[in-house]
Design a protein around this motif. Structure first.
Motif, PDB file in Angstrom:
ATOM      1  N   THR A 149       0.840  -1.207   0.000  1.00 32.50           N
ATOM      2  CA  THR A 149       0.000   0.000   0.000  1.00 32.50           C
ATOM      3  C   THR A 149       0.868   1.248   0.000  1.00 32.50           C
ATOM      4  O   THR A 149       0.633   2.197  -0.750  1.00 32.50           O
ATOM      5  N   VAL A 150       1.903   1.228   0.844  1.00 28.96           N
ATOM      6  CA  VAL A 150       2.824   2.369   0.900  1.00 28.96           C
ATOM      7  C   VAL A 150       3.600   2.507  -0.400  1.00 28.96           C
ATOM      8  O   VAL A 150       3.801   3.617  -0.914  1.00 28.96           O
ATOM      9  N   LYS A 151       4.038   1.388  -0.958  1.00 32.99           N
ATOM     10  CA  LYS A 151       4.762   1.443  -2.229  1.00 32.99           C
ATOM     11  C   LYS A 151       3.878   2.013  -3.341  1.00 32.99           C
ATOM     12  O   LYS A 151       4.339   2.767  -4.208  1.00 32.99           O
ATOM     13  N   ALA A 152       2.596   1.650  -3.320  1.00 32.39           N
ATOM     14  CA  ALA A 152       1.663   2.168  -4.328  1.00 32.39           C
ATOM     15  C   ALA A 152       1.452   3.664  -4.158  1.00 32.39           C
ATOM     16  O   ALA A 152       1.300   4.400  -5.146  1.00 32.39           O
ATOM     17  N   THR A 208       3.472  10.110  -5.933  1.00 27.19           N
ATOM     18  CA  THR A 208       4.289  11.156  -5.307  1.00 27.19           C
ATOM     19  C   THR A 208       5.549  11.412  -6.123  1.00 27.19           C
ATOM     20  O   THR A 208       5.928  12.564  -6.369  1.00 27.19           O
ATOM     21  N   ASP A 209       6.207  10.334  -6.553  1.00 28.39           N
ATOM     22  CA  ASP A 209       7.403  10.481  -7.394  1.00 28.39           C
ATOM     23  C   ASP A 209       7.055  11.158  -8.718  1.00 28.39           C
ATOM     24  O   ASP A 209       7.817  11.988  -9.231  1.00 28.39           O
ATOM     25  N   LEU A 210       5.898  10.809  -9.260  1.00 30.92           N
ATOM     26  CA  LEU A 210       5.493  11.361 -10.549  1.00 30.92           C
ATOM     27  C   LEU A 210       5.223  12.850 -10.450  1.00 30.92           C
ATOM     28  O   LEU A 210       5.596  13.617 -11.345  1.00 30.92           O
ATOM     29  N   PHE A 211       4.598  13.273  -9.366  1.00 33.16           N
ATOM     30  CA  PHE A 211       4.209  14.680  -9.235  1.00 33.16           C
ATOM     31  C   PHE A 211       5.389  15.568  -8.856  1.00 33.16           C
ATOM     32  O   PHE A 211       5.614  16.620  -9.455  1.00 33.16           O
ATOM     33  N   PHE A 212       6.172  15.157  -7.856  1.00 31.31           N
ATOM     34  CA  PHE A 212       7.235  16.025  -7.337  1.00 31.31           C
ATOM     35  C   PHE A 212       8.573  15.791  -8.012  1.00 31.31           C
ATOM     36  O   PHE A 212       9.420  16.694  -8.022  1.00 31.31           O
ATOM     37  N   LEU A 253       5.586   3.682   5.994  1.00 29.09           N
ATOM     38  CA  LEU A 253       5.560   5.055   5.487  1.00 29.09           C
ATOM     39  C   LEU A 253       6.768   5.842   5.983  1.00 29.09           C
ATOM     40  O   LEU A 253       7.380   6.616   5.233  1.00 29.09           O
ATOM     41  N   GLU A 254       7.141   5.606   7.246  1.00 30.19           N
ATOM     42  CA  GLU A 254       8.319   6.284   7.795  1.00 30.19           C
ATOM     43  C   GLU A 254       9.599   5.753   7.165  1.00 30.19           C
ATOM     44  O   GLU A 254      10.562   6.510   6.990  1.00 30.19           O
ATOM     45  N   GLU A 255       9.633   4.485   6.815  1.00 33.28           N
ATOM     46  CA  GLU A 255      10.795   3.959   6.112  1.00 33.28           C
ATOM     47  C   GLU A 255      10.971   4.650   4.763  1.00 33.28           C
ATOM     48  O   GLU A 255      12.107   4.952   4.344  1.00 33.28           O
TER      49      GLU A 255
END
Length: 327
Positions: free
Chosen positions: A132-135, A140-144, A245-247
């Protein structure tokens, strides 16, 4: 016409009855004498507040006239209840300018924490939390992309939600069950506040644009409700997901540091709020800020994986003392 006159007389009599109880004397008299039209011309709302503020303003002006105080536009907030903002100073006697945190809430970050610790997903629920976190990372990578300042700012608007939601639900559970929380309410709220201070810091570094703010509204609205439901259904899944998520946050800040070291991002002086919050040296830079923030995220990783492990053992959080102050 008769119905209209009768209705007016009935309304007048009712207002004359309730007026002394719920309205000021002048307003009730106006309403009873002039019918419903008096409602518009002489509203009762705010009568006491206006008189109170006027009295406070008058007293403040008289005090300034006697003492030769500051100009009218510099006067303090007048409170009906006699409350005044707390005046706090630093150790050297200079005034403390931050109201979002106090000197006793500042601390030195533990940079010696192991940043490479990882909880290997074994169970089905762990794997669901992990993927879920990986998804969530992909959009996020795409936008920022490589705008790590804005990325950090957006990350903190999301990371500050789980602690508040978890603390709130544990608070309600403690009230319903007439039981202690083992310090976990405080620990989770500390986490939420710490993440919010990360946001207050990066706001000084990366000024959010209008579409960044709009994205925060959308993401927070979805994530808050999803995490709220997820925590109710399975706290061990919710805490495990935050651990992962923190990782990811640790990884993102590590990439941020690489960009700073390579000169792709200017290593500007650290914001004043960061220097006071983490008790950094006066000449600290953005790199120093990213280092302490990354350490904070590693501590939050440990706390949430620990909380999930407690649930996996079939126990309640209150059965294990919370790691208070573990930033």
């Amino acid at each position: 016409m008769m119905m209209s006159r009768g209705g007016t007389r009935l309304a007048s009599s009712m207002l004359a009855f309730v007026g002394p109880r719920y309205f000021s004397t002048a307003s009730a008299r106006t309403l009873s004498n002039e019918g419903m039209s008096g409602w518009i011309r002489a509203p009762a709302v705010g009568v006491r507040c206006r008189s109170t503020l006027a009295l406070g303003d008058k007293e403040q002006e008289e005090k300034q006239a006697v003492d030769g105080g500051p100009a009218k536009d510099e006067k303090g907030i007048v409170s009906y209840w006699g409350l005044e903002p707390t005046k706090v100073t630093k150790e050297d006697g200079s005034p403390w300018k931050w109201t979002c945190f106090r000197p006793w809430e500042a601390y030195k970050a533990d940079l010696s924490i192991d940043l490479k610790k990882h909880h290997a997903p074994v169970t089905v629920m762990d794997k669901m939390a992990y993927w879920t976190v990986k998804a969530l990372r992909w959009p996020t990578d795409l936008f920022f992309q490589r705008r790590y300042g804005c990325r950090a700012m957006m990350l903190e608007t999301v990371a500050a939600v789980p602690g508040m939601v978890g603390g709130m639900l544990l608070h309600c559970k403690s009230l319903r069950g007439f039981e202690h929380s083992g310090g976990w309410i405080k620990a989770l709220l500390e986490e939420a506040e710490n993440e919010r201070m990360h946001l207050m810091t990066f706001m000084e570094v990366a000024k959010p644009r209008w579409y960044d703010r709009a994205l925060v509204f959308a993401v927070q609205g979805v994530f808050f409700n999803a995490y709220f439901l997820g925590y109710i259904i399975s706290p061990k899944f919710a805490h495990r997901m935050v651990g992962y998520l923190e990782e990811e946050a640790i990884h993102s800040y590590t990439e941020f540091l690489k960009e700073l070291d390579n000169g792709n991002i200017e290593n500007v002086p650290a914001p004043a709020i960061a220097i006071d919050y983490w008790r950094l040296a006066p000449d600290s830079t953005l790199r120093d800020v990213v280092m302490v923030v990354r350490a904070d995220e590693a501590h939050h990783r440990d706390v949430n994986h620990f909380a999930s492990d407690i649930h996996y053992q079939g126990r309640q959080l209150r059965e294990a003392p919370a790691p208070l102050g573990y930033h």
